[in-house]
Structures are given as C-alpha cells and as structure tokens.
Design a protein around this motif. Structure first.
Motif, PDB file in Angstrom:
ATOM      1  N   PHE A  31       1.260  -1.209  -0.039  1.00  0.00           N
ATOM      2  CA  PHE A  31      -0.053   0.311   0.002  1.00  0.00           C
ATOM      3  C   PHE A  31       0.589   1.196  -0.105  1.00  0.00           C
ATOM      4  CE2 PHE A  31      -2.307  -3.131   1.855  1.00  0.00           C
ATOM      5  CZ  PHE A  31      -3.446  -3.177   1.612  1.00  0.00           C
ATOM      6  N   GLY A  32       0.256   2.090  -0.880  1.00  0.00           N
ATOM      7  CA  GLY A  32       0.930   3.389  -1.163  1.00  0.00           C
ATOM      8  C   GLY A  32       0.736   4.261  -0.566  1.00  0.00           C
ATOM      9  N   ILE A  33       0.941   5.440   0.919  1.00  0.00           N
ATOM     10  CA  ILE A  33       0.271   6.033   1.528  1.00  0.00           C
ATOM     11  C   ILE A  33       0.677   7.593   0.711  1.00  0.00           C
ATOM     12  CG2 ILE A  33      -1.069   6.742   3.215  1.00  0.00           C
ATOM     13  CD1 ILE A  33      -0.533   3.787   4.356  1.00  0.00           C
ATOM     14  N   GLU A  34      -0.473   8.858   0.077  1.00  0.00           N
ATOM     15  CA  GLU A  34       0.259   9.668   0.164  1.00  0.00           C
ATOM     16  C   GLU A  34      -0.413  11.038   1.423  1.00  0.00           C
ATOM     17  OE1 GLU A  34       3.690   9.197  -1.705  1.00  0.00           O
ATOM     18  OE2 GLU A  34       2.505  10.316  -3.443  1.00  0.00           O
ATOM     19  N   GLY A  35       0.160  12.170   1.435  1.00  0.00           N
ATOM     20  CA  GLY A  35      -0.122  12.943   1.493  1.00  0.00           C
ATOM     21  C   GLY A  35      -0.226  13.740   0.857  1.00  0.00           C
ATOM     22  N   ASP A  36      -1.896  14.955   0.102  1.00  0.00           N
ATOM     23  CA  ASP A  36      -0.970  15.417  -1.009  1.00  0.00           C
ATOM     24  C   ASP A  36      -1.168  17.042  -1.294  1.00  0.00           C
ATOM     25  OD1 ASP A  36      -0.326  13.035  -2.384  1.00  0.00           O
ATOM     26  OD2 ASP A  36      -2.062  13.096  -3.717  1.00  0.00           O
ATOM     27  N   GLY A  37      -0.795  17.967  -1.321  1.00  0.00           N
ATOM     28  CA  GLY A  37      -0.910  19.204  -1.034  1.00  0.00           C
ATOM     29  C   GLY A  37      -1.573  19.898  -2.482  1.00  0.00           C
ATOM     30  N   PHE A  38      -2.091  21.015  -2.405  1.00  0.00           N
ATOM     31  CA  PHE A  38      -2.755  21.764  -3.354  1.00  0.00           C
ATOM     32  C   PHE A  38      -1.117  22.479  -3.668  1.00  0.00           C
ATOM     33  CE2 PHE A  38      -5.077  25.202  -5.083  1.00  0.00           C
ATOM     34  CZ  PHE A  38      -5.607  24.423  -6.181  1.00  0.00           C
ATOM     35  N   GLN A  39      -1.152  23.101  -3.331  1.00  0.00           N
ATOM     36  CA  GLN A  39       0.255  23.674  -3.473  1.00  0.00           C
ATOM     37  C   GLN A  39       0.452  23.159  -5.107  1.00  0.00           C
ATOM     38  OE1 GLN A  39      -0.460  26.847  -3.617  1.00  0.00           O
ATOM     39  NE2 GLN A  39       1.112  27.054  -4.868  1.00  0.00           N
ATOM     40  N   SER A  40       1.078  21.759  -4.437  1.00  0.00           N
ATOM     41  CA  SER A  40       2.277  20.730  -5.492  1.00  0.00           C
ATOM     42  C   SER A  40       1.870  20.219  -6.326  1.00  0.00           C
ATOM     43  CB  SER A  40       2.822  20.438  -4.085  1.00  0.00           C
ATOM     44  OG  SER A  40       2.549  19.814  -3.321  1.00  0.00           O
ATOM     45  N   HIS A  41       0.714  19.668  -5.506  1.00  0.00           N
ATOM     46  CA  HIS A  41      -0.153  18.160  -7.049  1.00  0.00           C
ATOM     47  C   HIS A  41      -0.948  18.603  -7.232  1.00  0.00           C
ATOM     48  CE1 HIS A  41       2.153  16.191  -3.241  1.00  0.00           C
ATOM     49  NE2 HIS A  41       2.045  15.270  -4.365  1.00  0.00           N
ATOM     50  N   VAL A  42      -1.684  20.189  -7.038  1.00  0.00           N
ATOM     51  CA  VAL A  42      -3.260  20.667  -8.264  1.00  0.00           C
ATOM     52  C   VAL A  42      -2.024  21.736  -8.657  1.00  0.00           C
ATOM     53  CG1 VAL A  42      -4.942  20.803  -8.054  1.00  0.00           C
ATOM     54  CG2 VAL A  42      -4.936  19.429  -6.594  1.00  0.00           C
ATOM     55  N   LYS A  43      -2.312  22.366  -7.990  1.00  0.00           N
ATOM     56  CA  LYS A  43      -2.404  24.495  -8.337  1.00  0.00           C
ATOM     57  C   LYS A  43      -0.650  24.585  -9.237  1.00  0.00           C
ATOM     58  CE  LYS A  43      -1.988  29.167  -6.888  1.00  0.00           C
ATOM     59  NZ  LYS A  43      -2.322  29.894  -5.824  1.00  0.00           N
ATOM     60  N   ASP A  44       0.138  24.092  -9.236  1.00  0.00           N
ATOM     61  CA  ASP A  44       1.799  24.508  -9.987  1.00  0.00           C
ATOM     62  C   ASP A  44       1.918  22.755 -10.688  1.00  0.00           C
ATOM     63  OD1 ASP A  44       1.760  26.449  -8.107  1.00  0.00           O
ATOM     64  OD2 ASP A  44       3.280  25.450  -6.636  1.00  0.00           O
ATOM     65  N   MET A  45       0.542  22.232 -10.604  1.00  0.00           N
ATOM     66  CA  MET A  45       0.742  21.251 -11.857  1.00  0.00           C
ATOM     67  C   MET A  45       0.648  21.516 -13.432  1.00  0.00           C
ATOM     68  SD  MET A  45      -0.369  17.238 -11.066  1.00  0.00           S
ATOM     69  CE  MET A  45       0.343  16.928  -9.982  1.00  0.00           C
ATOM     70  N   ASP A  46       1.299  21.253 -14.533  1.00  0.00           N
ATOM     71  CA  ASP A  46       1.006  21.767 -15.627  1.00  0.00           C
ATOM     72  C   ASP A  46       0.799  19.966 -16.211  1.00  0.00           C
ATOM     73  OD1 ASP A  46       3.362  20.296 -16.188  1.00  0.00           O
ATOM     74  OD2 ASP A  46       4.588  21.771 -16.873  1.00  0.00           O
ATOM     75  N   ARG A  47       0.590  20.616 -17.560  1.00  0.00           N
ATOM     76  CA  ARG A  47      -0.311  18.722 -17.916  1.00  0.00           C
ATOM     77  C   ARG A  47       1.281  17.536 -17.940  1.00  0.00           C
ATOM     78  NH1 ARG A  47      -4.714  18.932 -20.916  1.00  0.00           N
ATOM     79  NH2 ARG A  47      -5.711  21.524 -21.259  1.00  0.00           N
ATOM     80  N   GLU A  48       1.850  18.108 -18.471  1.00  0.00           N
ATOM     81  CA  GLU A  48       2.949  17.037 -18.686  1.00  0.00           C
ATOM     82  C   GLU A  48       3.266  16.151 -16.843  1.00  0.00           C
ATOM     83  OE1 GLU A  48       7.749  16.458 -19.146  1.00  0.00           O
ATOM     84  OE2 GLU A  48       6.635  17.707 -20.234  1.00  0.00           O
TER      85      GLU A  48
END
Length: 190
Positions: A48-65
């Motif tokens: 099991f991989g368990i991740e804590g995803d922040g909005f800034q680093s995982h969504v807001k600053d994410m480009d298409r690639e």
C-alpha cells in the motif's frame, strides 16, 4: 508537514503502531526513474502506497506533463500490485475523521483476511465483506441480491458465520431477521 499530519491524524489513531510502515519509500517507474512514496505499508498481505497530497504542490503548480506523469505513475504502481491511497493535506488537517473512515474502508477487507479466526470458505469472506460494506445489520435478502444465491443458501451462510462467532443474530418478531458483525470483530478491524 504533510507526512507528520498523516502519521499523527490518520495512521496512529487507526493502527496505534508503525509496524510495516516505511517512510519515503523508493520505487522505480517504467523508465527506471527513482520516485518516492510518502509511506509504504508493507504487511504480509499487500503493498500500500500512502500519500499526503498538498494542493499547491500536487494540483495548483502542476502543468499538463506533470499531471499526465502523476496519473501514469499511479496506474503503473497499480499494475505492479500497489494499492495507492491519497489523502489531501487539508483533510488530514481539518477533517481527519473522514480520512480515518476512508483508510478503514480500504483496509478492512485485508484485515479480515489476516484475523486470527479464519473463515473456512471464500464465500464466507464475501459475506463478511458485504456486512462491512453495508455498515448495518445484513438480511438474508441482502446476501441473495448481492451474491446471486437463493434465500435458503444465504440464510445457511449467515447462520454458519454466527455459529463461528463472526456474526450476531438479531431477532425481530420471535425469529432471526438480521445479522451484524460482532462488536469485538469491529474493534479488532478498527
């Protein structure tokens, strides 16, 4: 910050230990590129991989690639046998009870399999899983509908699980109408 929240507000309240939990677990993608999972939970019954995803680093600053790579990474890991669980930092901080409920929901079928009392047949595991997922007392009709069996077979399976100590029969109107998971089992799972 996110990893600490995950441990403090999610993992420890549910499990009360850090057994089989590995922080910053290194994995390799399809290109042999090194990646890290926030936490890898590696009990005998799975990965099991368990991740804590922040909005800034995982969504807001994410480009298409980066978005494409993130999706492909999870799909690749799923193909390699990992079960990936993602929790938002906002939920871990402000709504940890939701995260704990979701973690229990995902882990409960695996914990049922590893309990010290083993059901004899795979179908019994399916009936127990149904009881857990319904979250309320189960009727023979529920088993009939879900597992496509006749009423007598469903009742027989429920009675057998009650005899083994997994379910508690509930009588209404002088006869047994419902069965629910035993409280001790729920405590063991949660």
């Amino acid at each position: 910050f996110g990893e600490k929240l995950l441990l403090q507000n999610l993992w420890w309240p549910v499990f009360g230990n850090l057994n089989d939990l590995h922080p910053e677990y290194e994995i390799y993608d399809w290109n042999r590129k090194s990646q890290f999972i926030d936490f890898a939970f590696l009990p005998p019954f799975g990965q099991f991989g368990i991740e804590g995803d922040g909005f800034q680093s995982h969504v807001k600053d994410m480009d298409r690639e980066k978005h494409n790579y993130s999706l492909n990474r999870d799909t690749f890991l799923t193909g390699m046998g990992w079960k990936m669980l993602h929790f938002s930092i906002d939920d871990l901080q402000h709504r940890p009870e939701n995260c704990r409920m979701l973690l229990r929901l995902v882990m409960s079928p695996y914990l049922l399999r590893t309990s010290s009392v083993k059901p004899a047949f795979l179908i019994e595991k399916e009936v127990l899983r149904l009881c857990w997922h319904l979250g309320k007392p189960v009727r023979p009709k529920d088993v009939c509908d879900q597992l496509d069996v006749d009423f007598r077979t469903a009742r027989k399976w429920l009675q057998a699980l009650a005899a083994k100590g997994w379910l508690t029969p509930i009588a209404r109107g002088g006869s047994i109408r419902y069965y629910e998971l035993k409280e001790e089992l729920l405590q063991h799972l949660l």
